[in-house]
Design an enzyme around this catalytic site. Structure first.
Site, PDB file in Angstrom:
ATOM      1  N   TRP A 144      -4.301 -57.834 -97.871  1.00 11.53           N
ATOM      2  CA  TRP A 144      -5.367 -57.574 -97.012  1.00 11.53           C
ATOM      3  C   TRP A 144      -5.208 -58.458 -95.994  1.00 11.53           C
ATOM      4  O   TRP A 144      -6.263 -58.389 -94.545  1.00 11.53           O
ATOM      5  CB  TRP A 144      -6.752 -57.668 -97.766  1.00 11.53           C
ATOM      6  CG  TRP A 144      -7.159 -58.929 -98.256  1.00 11.53           C
ATOM      7  CD1 TRP A 144      -6.646 -59.980 -98.622  1.00 11.53           C
ATOM      8  CD2 TRP A 144      -8.497 -59.542 -98.054  1.00 11.53           C
ATOM      9  NE1 TRP A 144      -7.246 -61.193 -99.073  1.00 11.53           N
ATOM     10  CE2 TRP A 144      -8.577 -60.651 -98.659  1.00 11.53           C
ATOM     11  CE3 TRP A 144      -9.551 -59.037 -97.763  1.00 11.53           C
ATOM     12  CZ2 TRP A 144      -9.682 -61.519 -98.650  1.00 11.53           C
ATOM     13  CZ3 TRP A 144     -10.936 -59.774 -97.941  1.00 11.53           C
ATOM     14  CH2 TRP A 144     -10.734 -61.011 -98.220  1.00 11.53           C
ATOM     15  N   ASP A 145      -4.691 -59.629 -96.014  1.00  3.40           N
ATOM     16  CA  ASP A 145      -4.747 -60.853 -94.962  1.00  3.40           C
ATOM     17  C   ASP A 145      -4.462 -60.005 -93.574  1.00  3.40           C
ATOM     18  O   ASP A 145      -4.767 -60.403 -92.538  1.00  3.40           O
ATOM     19  CB  ASP A 145      -3.891 -61.801 -95.082  1.00  3.40           C
ATOM     20  CG  ASP A 145      -3.959 -62.439 -96.697  1.00  3.40           C
ATOM     21  OD1 ASP A 145      -3.997 -61.700 -97.373  1.00  3.40           O
ATOM     22  OD2 ASP A 145      -3.991 -63.801 -96.718  1.00  3.40           O
ATOM     23  N   GLU A 274     -10.927 -64.060-106.150  1.00  2.00           N
ATOM     24  CA  GLU A 274     -10.035 -63.948-107.467  1.00  2.00           C
ATOM     25  C   GLU A 274     -10.239 -64.932-108.436  1.00  2.00           C
ATOM     26  O   GLU A 274      -9.640 -64.755-109.419  1.00  2.00           O
ATOM     27  CB  GLU A 274      -8.640 -64.071-106.735  1.00  2.00           C
ATOM     28  CG  GLU A 274      -8.278 -63.202-105.764  1.00  2.00           C
ATOM     29  CD  GLU A 274      -6.844 -63.436-105.107  1.00  2.00           C
ATOM     30  OE1 GLU A 274      -6.242 -62.298-104.721  1.00  2.00           O
ATOM     31  OE2 GLU A 274      -6.484 -64.451-105.078  1.00  2.00           O
ATOM     32  N   LYS A 344     -13.567 -68.630-105.203  1.00  2.00           N
ATOM     33  CA  LYS A 344     -12.498 -68.989-104.393  1.00  2.00           C
ATOM     34  C   LYS A 344     -12.645 -69.008-103.129  1.00  2.00           C
ATOM     35  O   LYS A 344     -12.323 -69.974-102.410  1.00  2.00           O
ATOM     36  CB  LYS A 344     -11.046 -68.032-104.866  1.00  2.00           C
ATOM     37  CG  LYS A 344      -9.958 -68.520-104.120  1.00  2.00           C
ATOM     38  CD  LYS A 344      -9.029 -67.650-104.478  1.00  2.00           C
ATOM     39  CE  LYS A 344      -7.372 -68.022-103.794  1.00  2.00           C
ATOM     40  NZ  LYS A 344      -6.451 -67.161-104.382  1.00  2.00           N
ATOM     41  N   GLN A 345     -13.282 -67.993-102.371  1.00  2.00           N
ATOM     42  CA  GLN A 345     -13.144 -67.933-101.042  1.00  2.00           C
ATOM     43  C   GLN A 345     -14.167 -66.949-100.666  1.00  2.00           C
ATOM     44  O   GLN A 345     -15.175 -66.661-101.181  1.00  2.00           O
ATOM     45  CB  GLN A 345     -11.688 -67.329-100.513  1.00  2.00           C
ATOM     46  CG  GLN A 345     -11.457 -66.071-101.194  1.00  2.00           C
ATOM     47  CD  GLN A 345      -9.938 -65.658-101.160  1.00  2.00           C
ATOM     48  OE1 GLN A 345      -9.033 -66.121-101.219  1.00  2.00           O
ATOM     49  NE2 GLN A 345      -9.730 -64.428-100.426  1.00  2.00           N
TER      50      GLN A 345
END
Length: 531
Positions: A144-145, A274, A344-345
């Site tokens: 997806w980056d 994640e 995580k992010q």
């Protein structure tokens, strides 16, 4: 060097040939005490066809000896910068970081007009380094980056390259359909990681099976592209309609109706965070699904309704359950999320930007505050750019600047490459982080937002800068130079194609025509560019 790839992607993809020619290059670049400057030249040629690899290597060697190769690179990059670039007056380090980030992403993309260079997507580690663990360089796989992180800056300045990025997904559509069938769904379910063949190549089943938001991320990228270009040919001639139609079919088959709440739900997924998996109703996944289901209606209108869109998709999109905590006025990451649990992010904060999910300012603020406290400080580089954009939206410039500076921990000298995590670990040249960093400048400080019927801008100067200029921002077949100072914004329409409509700058109910090569200056406040 000649060999075959170590492992095929599938039983039918085969062991591809690889031919490599290169000159020996020193492992250490050393300046002696009496040397101020020294140059090294490295030439490498890679192809699946030996004759092409050798021919290119010989050409590069000859051009180097004639002092032509490096100069040709300089000339080509000067042309590229003129067509899309960001200039800052004041902060030299920031300016260099911006140029380097754009350079590394562009360097991983093929020439726009050439069919000689096949394109298989952008990987988080840029051109794959190989020889290390999957966690370090991702083997060149595409996540997806590409759509959420690297794509938006490219779309802003180089929509033709953004189109190539989308065509990679069209190319992989059949394999996405196969994956959906294997999982018991209809339509297209894109792999979490893909490469040459388009099949799922993720080594971890928990990600491959559950991180399904990537299918919606691709639809979001198409939506943004259509908003900027109105490229009907992409839809009708190049598979774009089939792509977004099958994505919507997937989400229709993926949702379940929960009669206890009279809403559609999406259970058993992994969100962008994640650290959690097999959870129900990821707020990010559910919102990206609504975007996917509504996109075909916009595309059909562009196609003058020559295609039919099931009305059921609109009904599902209008009634997907979006988790919300009424007491604390914030969005839990998923059903059952415990407030304060580490993530995580960037995840929930992506709702405000880039998804532009409508919410009150106090809810946006609460999301930012709650998740800043629990986001892993050693998470991937792109996360803090999204927090900075959020605070810029809320006009808390001091907090935005402070968070934005956290990005600098990922910049590695002397060539301003990026590490995935701040201690220098992870991917060597993490262009995902660079994409997020550039988005902070373009969509944060410049305040650009792309809507279905207009382009919005609400700029503020980056810290320690006197002004900054965006060269070559594209919209509806025209390119603009946007000059931002402490008090004014100047908009100049620098190029336009034959199909570009007449455009106007609108501010405070005043509409000003944007004539070709004529500048319009207005106070540095919110403005709109629209037909």
């Amino acid at each position: 060097m000649y060999g075959k790839i170590l492992a095929p992607e599938s039983d039918t993809s085969g062991y591809l040939d690889v031919f490599i020619f290169w000159n020996q290059f020193p492992k250490l670049l050393i300046l002696q005490p009496n040397e101020e400057r020294k140059s090294w030249f490295s030439i490498i040629s890679v192809s699946q066809i030996k004759s092409k690899a050798l021919e290119s290597y010989k050409l590069g060697t000859e051009m180097t000896k004639a002092d032509e190769l490096f100069n040709s690179h300089i000339a080509s990059w000067e042309t590229k910068w003129k067509s899309g670039n960001i200039d800052l007056d004041g902060d030299v380090y920031l300016s260099k970081a911006i140029h380097a980030s754009m350079y590394y992403i562009l360097s991983s993309l093929p020439p726009i007009m050439s069919e000689e260079f096949p394109f298989y997507g952008l990987s988080p580690g840029s051109l794959a380094t190989g020889g290390r663990s999957h966690d370090d360089d991702y083997h060149g796989h595409v996540f997806w980056d590409m759509e959420i992180w690297m794509y938006p800056p490219i779309l802003a300045f180089h929509p033709s390259l953004a189109r190539k990025m989308l065509l990679y997904r069209v190319q992989c559509l059949d394999e996405a359909k196969n994956k959906a069938r294997r999982h018991g769904y209809r339509g297209a379910m894109f792999p979490w990681e893909s490469a040459y063949s388009g099949i799922e190549v993720c080594p971890g089943a928990v990600y491959a099976n559950n991180e399904q938001h990537i299918t919606g991320d691709i639809a979001w990228a198409v939506q943004q592209y259509l908003y900027v270009t109105r490229d009907v040919s992409f839809l009708t001639n190049d598979g774009g309609w089939e792509l977004i139609y099958n994505i919507a079919v997937f989400w229709e088959s993926r949702v379940d109706y929960d009669d206890s709440i009279d809403k559609y739900v999406i259970n058993s997924v992994m969100p962008p965070d994640e650290y959690h998996h097999c959870i129900d109703n990821s707020v990010y996944t559910n919102v990206i699904a609504t975007i996917s289901l509504m996109l075909p209606y916009f595309a059909a209108k562009l196609m003058k309704n020559k295609v039919t869109v099931p009305e059921q998709w609109r009904h599902i999109a209008d009634n997907i359950y979006i988790p919300f905590d009424e007491k604390n006025k914030y969005h839990p990451e998923f059903d059952g999320y415990t407030k304060g649990s580490e993530v995580k992010q960037a995840d929930v904060i992506l709702l405000g930007y880039p998804l532009m999910y409508d919410m009150p300012k106090d809810v946006r603020k609460n999301d930012l505050i709650n998740y800043a406290k629990v986001t892993d400080s050693f998470g991937p580089a792109m996360t803090w750019s999204m927090f900075a954009i959020g605070w810029l939206e809320l006009k808390d410039f001091e907090k935005a600047d402070k968070i934005f500076k956290r990005s600098y921990a990922h910049i590695q000298e002397p060539f301003k490459t990026w590490s995935e995590v701040p201690d220098g670990g992870g991917a060597y040249n993490f262009i995902t982080g660079m994409g997020g960093f550039l988005q902070t400048i373009i969509f944060g400080y410049a305040g650009i937002r792309i809507y279905s019927d207009h382009l919005e801008m609400n700029p503020v100067l980056p810290y320690e800068t006197n002004n900054f200029v965006l060269h070559g921002v594209h919209y509806l077949g025209s390119a603009f130079m946007l000059e931002i100072s402490d008090t004014m914004v100047t908009v100049t329409r620098t190029t336009k194609n034959e199909n570009s409509p007449e455009l106007h700058l609108v501010q405070n109910d005043k509409s000003i025509p944007l004539s070709f090569e004529k500048s319009v200056s207005v106070p540095r406040e919110k403005l709109i560019i629209q037909p």
